[in-house]
Design an enzyme around this catalytic site. Sequence first.
Site, PDB file in Angstrom:
ATOM      1  N   SER A  41     -14.501 -14.105  42.449  1.00 37.13           N
ATOM      2  CA  SER A  41     -15.688 -13.884  41.609  1.00 37.13           C
ATOM      3  C   SER A  41     -16.347 -12.562  41.984  1.00 37.13           C
ATOM      4  CB  SER A  41     -16.660 -15.056  41.707  1.00 37.13           C
ATOM      5  OG  SER A  41     -17.107 -15.218  43.035  1.00 37.13           O
ATOM      6  N   GLU A  42     -16.319 -12.193  43.288  1.00 38.01           N
ATOM      7  CA  GLU A  42     -16.837 -10.889  43.698  1.00 38.01           C
ATOM      8  C   GLU A  42     -16.028 -10.258  44.829  1.00 38.01           C
ATOM      9  OE1 GLU A  42     -19.288 -13.341  43.390  1.00 38.01           O
ATOM     10  OE2 GLU A  42     -20.621 -12.555  41.817  1.00 38.01           O
ATOM     11  N   THR A  43     -15.896  -8.938  44.761  1.00 43.74           N
ATOM     12  CA  THR A  43     -15.314  -8.118  45.824  1.00 43.74           C
ATOM     13  C   THR A  43     -16.369  -7.063  46.144  1.00 43.74           C
ATOM     14  OG1 THR A  43     -13.070  -8.464  45.034  1.00 43.74           O
ATOM     15  CG2 THR A  43     -13.439  -6.491  46.377  1.00 43.74           C
TER      16      THR A  43
END
Lengths: 294, 294
Positions: free
Chosen positions: B51-53
């Site tokens: 969902s996030e990096t």
Amino acid sequence: MTLMVPFKQVDVFTEKPFMGNPVAVINFLEIDENEVSQEELQAIANWTNLSETTFLFKPSDKKYDYKLRIFTPRSELPFAGHPTIGSCKAFLEFTKNTTATSLVQECKIGAVPITINEGLISFKAPMADYESISSEMIADYEKAIGLKFIKPPALLHTGPEWIVALVEDAETCFNANPNFAMLAHQTKQNDHVGIILAGPKKEAAIKNSYEMRAFAPMINVYEDPVCGSGSVALARYLQEVYKFEKTTDITISEGGRLKRNGLMLASIKKEADNSTSYYIAGHATTVIDGKIKV
Amino acid sequence: MTLMVPFKQVDVFTEKPFMGNPVAVINFLEIDENEVSQEELQAIANWTNLSETTFLFKPSDKKYDYKLRIFTPRSELPFAGHPTIGSCKAFLEFTKNTTATSLVQECKIGAVPITINEGLISFKAPMADYESISSEMIADYEKAIGLKFIKPPALLHTGPEWIVALVEDAETCFNANPNFAMLAHQTKQNDHVGIILAGPKKEAAIKNSYEMRAFAPMINVYEDPVCGSGSVALARYLQEVYKFEKTTDITISEGGRLKRNGLMLASIKKEADNSTSYYIAGHATTVIDGKIKV
């Protein structure tokens, strides 16, 4: 248990990082398979959020080089293409093996022969049954894809149940904008995983170079970046359509619309006993290299 | 460029691997931010499939400890909750800092103050505006969730536009089975990212312990495992509903239906100037530790 074990995330069907299809590979070669439960393996695969996470174990017999277990975030698979290439690449690196030219992978479907030639990793695909589909079904899928197919599409049982459909050329394939709601509804109704759409490249006189896309909205994958089982399905379909009489190599590009740039090499091989086998090959590059806490 | 830089994949809102919400953190503290393009950062975040990096850079000013850039697979975010906690954990480990009790993170929305207390990482949430919604909208969402809400739900502008809705108790929340097709249609129509559903735990007399779930089918996330911005939205909503007059701590469990077990601690804090601030805290554990080829 809390252990740090070797981990790699390998990009498959590319030599350039971030351009292919990733697989997470966990090195359990030093772990007794009985020490880890199905639930533990599934929890790891659920967490990585990749289409597949694999686990390398010692093989059950010395005729195999390693045993591979392949998980999606939701379940274990008997076999899968891009995870096989990525896991073989990781196995060679984990074991510091720089000279192997052939290996045998043990997995749920049995032995999978693999060859390695100047970095190109090739596996023999399990046989994929071919099945015609009704003209109503074809008309429905043409409506969902928004394009006319140039040959009657077919259902290929490659593990996943792929419909393969050809359009006029590579550019038409690249520019396709399916109606995903319609496609999700149809594939669910028909119990197909999705559609492999392909178009021949203009320069390919003998119909052996394709742009391919893989749509599977039913399983929440609008578009798979570079699809190994899809390339098996496409090669098997092309053999049915064009009746190649000699061994034929097919190059397949995929992922451009997702800003990937995958390259798959499918070989339709005429064996000595006149049977036909299918081989899929690709490069792979290790992008993340380290340890995982399990 | 082809470089191996330090990489961690951190599990957030849990102390036990695979039970929380993962974030991939790339250490670019030694890299000049001008050397990497927006496209390169986006390609990495697209490939991890999380969902996030996030990317840690040197801060633009010494009043900050580090600069954080946060990407989803599709775009850059001005701020996000669970990536902030996970990236702070990674920053402390990358810099071998075991003594810090407070830090300031620079990100697109500006300074984000962070405190660390015995492994618990807490950040001050940006203010979230509260907005009532129409009774027709409420009736529609009750139909999609398949449950009656015990208070009028509201729209919370936490960055993502969350609808927050309360049901009778934690068990009811846990057992909810939304109609995702209906919910996707409604949230798309209303331009809401999704619904935060919460139910109070029975033992929680002062309404400060909740089971929470986050549904966002419109952005292809049926259910987010452990949602930081959702916990900000819930805390802000509870303050509006229950008008807490003193600083109140709220514990929020999430992820059980996805076999995760996340724990978030929200603090509704009455400041000296009589304003109300919101803090979100959680534990984090580094699960993958190594290098990434960029």
